[in-house]
Write a protein that holds these residues in place. Sequence first.
Motif, PDB file in Angstrom:
ATOM      1  N   MET A  45     -12.796 -10.980   8.148  1.00 42.11           N
ATOM      2  CA  MET A  45     -12.358  -9.753   7.538  1.00 42.11           C
ATOM      3  C   MET A  45     -13.474  -8.971   6.666  1.00 42.11           C
ATOM      4  SD  MET A  45      -8.571  -9.859   6.424  1.00 42.11           S
ATOM      5  CE  MET A  45      -7.212  -9.604   7.695  1.00 42.11           C
ATOM      6  N   GLY A  46     -13.206  -7.975   5.738  1.00 45.94           N
ATOM      7  CA  GLY A  46     -14.240  -7.410   4.889  1.00 45.94           C
ATOM      8  C   GLY A  46     -13.931  -5.913   4.797  1.00 45.94           C
ATOM      9  N   ARG A  47     -13.247  -5.552   5.747  1.00 45.19           N
ATOM     10  CA  ARG A  47     -13.080  -3.993   5.792  1.00 45.19           C
ATOM     11  C   ARG A  47     -14.382  -3.237   6.219  1.00 45.19           C
ATOM     12  NH1 ARG A  47      -8.451  -0.882   4.415  1.00 45.19           N
ATOM     13  NH2 ARG A  47      -7.634  -2.408   3.283  1.00 45.19           N
ATOM     14  N   TYR A  69      -5.780 -13.069   8.809  1.00 44.16           N
ATOM     15  CA  TYR A  69      -5.279 -13.141   7.887  1.00 44.16           C
ATOM     16  C   TYR A  69      -5.083 -14.736   6.992  1.00 44.16           C
ATOM     17  CZ  TYR A  69      -3.632  -8.257   8.709  1.00 44.16           C
ATOM     18  OH  TYR A  69      -3.714  -6.999   9.038  1.00 44.16           O
ATOM     19  N   ARG A 110      -6.684 -14.640   3.758  1.00 43.90           N
ATOM     20  CA  ARG A 110      -6.208 -14.024   2.540  1.00 43.90           C
ATOM     21  C   ARG A 110      -5.251 -14.996   1.921  1.00 43.90           C
ATOM     22  NH1 ARG A 110      -5.051  -7.933   3.914  1.00 43.90           N
ATOM     23  NH2 ARG A 110      -2.712  -8.588   3.663  1.00 43.90           N
ATOM     24  N   ARG A 113       0.635  -1.250   0.015  1.00 43.94           N
ATOM     25  CA  ARG A 113      -0.019   0.023   0.105  1.00 43.94           C
ATOM     26  C   ARG A 113       1.092   1.092  -0.104  1.00 43.94           C
ATOM     27  NH1 ARG A 113      -4.733  -2.677   1.286  1.00 43.94           N
ATOM     28  NH2 ARG A 113      -4.805  -4.140   2.929  1.00 43.94           N
ATOM     29  N   THR A 154      -9.553  -8.433  -4.551  1.00 42.84           N
ATOM     30  CA  THR A 154      -9.652  -8.368  -3.107  1.00 42.84           C
ATOM     31  C   THR A 154     -10.611  -9.246  -2.392  1.00 42.84           C
ATOM     32  OG1 THR A 154     -10.646  -6.839  -1.376  1.00 42.84           O
ATOM     33  CG2 THR A 154     -11.539  -6.423  -3.296  1.00 42.84           C
ATOM     34  N   ILE A 155     -10.194  -9.759  -1.008  1.00 35.56           N
ATOM     35  CA  ILE A 155     -11.396 -10.676  -0.636  1.00 35.56           C
ATOM     36  C   ILE A 155     -12.526  -9.954  -0.194  1.00 35.56           C
ATOM     37  CG2 ILE A 155      -9.256 -12.430   0.089  1.00 35.56           C
ATOM     38  CD1 ILE A 155     -10.005 -11.060   2.907  1.00 35.56           C
ATOM     39  N   ASP A 156     -12.433  -8.681   0.032  1.00 37.00           N
ATOM     40  CA  ASP A 156     -13.631  -7.947   0.296  1.00 37.00           C
ATOM     41  C   ASP A 156     -14.906  -8.050  -0.462  1.00 37.00           C
ATOM     42  OD1 ASP A 156     -11.850  -7.411   2.473  1.00 37.00           O
ATOM     43  OD2 ASP A 156     -11.490  -5.353   1.891  1.00 37.00           O
ATOM     44  N   GLU A 182     -15.724  -7.479  10.582  1.00 36.20           N
ATOM     45  CA  GLU A 182     -14.851  -6.802  11.207  1.00 36.20           C
ATOM     46  C   GLU A 182     -15.003  -5.174  11.199  1.00 36.20           C
ATOM     47  OE1 GLU A 182     -10.873  -6.696   9.631  1.00 36.20           O
ATOM     48  OE2 GLU A 182     -11.415  -5.945   7.643  1.00 36.20           O
TER      49      GLU A 182
HETATM   50  O1  F6P Z   1      -8.469  -5.474   1.757  1.00 35.91           O
HETATM   51  C1  F6P Z   1      -8.452  -6.697   2.320  1.00 35.91           C
HETATM   52  C2  F6P Z   1      -7.986  -6.643   3.850  1.00 35.91           C
HETATM   53  O2  F6P Z   1      -7.802  -8.164   4.263  1.00 35.91           O
HETATM   54  C3  F6P Z   1      -9.329  -6.418   4.551  1.00 35.91           C
HETATM   55  O3  F6P Z   1     -10.327  -7.478   4.764  1.00 35.91           O
HETATM   56  C4  F6P Z   1      -8.578  -6.071   5.855  1.00 35.91           C
HETATM   57  O4  F6P Z   1      -9.425  -5.189   6.650  1.00 35.91           O
HETATM   58  C5  F6P Z   1      -7.265  -5.375   5.548  1.00 35.91           C
HETATM   59  O5  F6P Z   1      -7.217  -6.006   4.195  1.00 35.91           O
HETATM   60  C6  F6P Z   1      -6.164  -5.575   6.239  1.00 35.91           C
HETATM   61  O6  F6P Z   1      -4.977  -4.911   5.615  1.00 35.91           O
HETATM   62  P1  F6P Z   1      -3.606  -4.906   6.125  1.00 35.91           P
HETATM   63  O7  F6P Z   1      -3.198  -6.181   5.107  1.00 35.91           O
HETATM   64  O8  F6P Z   1      -3.150  -3.836   5.548  1.00 35.91           O
HETATM   65  O9  F6P Z   1      -3.441  -5.191   7.519  1.00 35.91           O
END
Ligand code: F6P
Length: 318
Positions: free
Chosen positions: A169-171, A249, A252, A72, A125-127, A222
Amino acid sequence: MDRIAVLTSGGDSPGMNAAIRAVARTCHYNDKECIGVMRGYEGLIEGDFKVLDRASVGGIIHRGGTILKTARSDRFKTQEGREAALLKMKEAGIEGLVVIGGDGSFHGAKALHEMGMPVIGIPGTIDNDVAGTDETIGFDTAVNTALEAIMRLRDTASSHDRLFIVEVMGRNAGFLALETAVASGAEYAVVPEIPLSIGNLCKLLRESHAEHKSHTLIILAEGVMSATEMRDKLQDTGGYDARVTVLGYIQRGGSPTSFDVVLATRMGAFATDNLLIGKSGFMVGNVNHKLVLSDLERSWTEHKNLSPELLNLIHKMN
Ligand code: F6P
């Protein structure tokens, strides 16, 4: 256009490698050169490139993660960073770019497009929180990974007559939680899109306990709160002994499902074909099983809704 690049950006998702392979192989099919950019936009700024020949994308189709690595990038949010990246691309003779990532990554893709670099996005993205596509690459695998873990939790929940709160997860979106809840036969899905009444949830749990439902499962997104926070808020559940599990994680990683591999391969080929004929500023979407292009900004300006049918099913199946 003779040379195009591909990068993965944001959180990794299972199926990204299959998409990279599809981009590279479609380039070779058309006698074009494919360049892999390492670590997303960070590698673009630094000119961290490697040639992806046919062989270099062999044996990766079923591997989780991304061989190109991901990041990122805060630097790429600045005009300075974007100009530096554009310069590196021009120096390397790169004439187009495929960006695999979520809506955050598409902001950068749109900026490059506006600076004159042809770009096509692929949603990974998994979201599954990207408007313009029914599914994002990695979502199906993440649901299946969560499901596998929850099936194990069900065994222990039923043996001990417990309430399990499973945080997925899911943001800020509830796609992963809702789909996982339906697939696992969970009693409740708590998602950010639907306002939560703790009082009402406690009442339902008390009723269910009184009806001799020995164990129960809440799938919590989450984006609502943490599972521990929810456990602390659920004061009177009528006798359930509550436990929390955060899948984190785990969701993912792992090999992509066949659905994600096929989706990634279709999207990778489609994105490359369109880039090569001069299309730019678009994201590939899978809508009603058909691949389509939509404006990149749609991915963040339009809100994608949860399926009312699935939301209803949770109540009906309870
Ligand atoms: O966007 C994918 C995701 O796994 C979200 O579900 C989660 O909130 C976020 O990324 C976690 O991000 P990071 O890898 O920066 O901790």
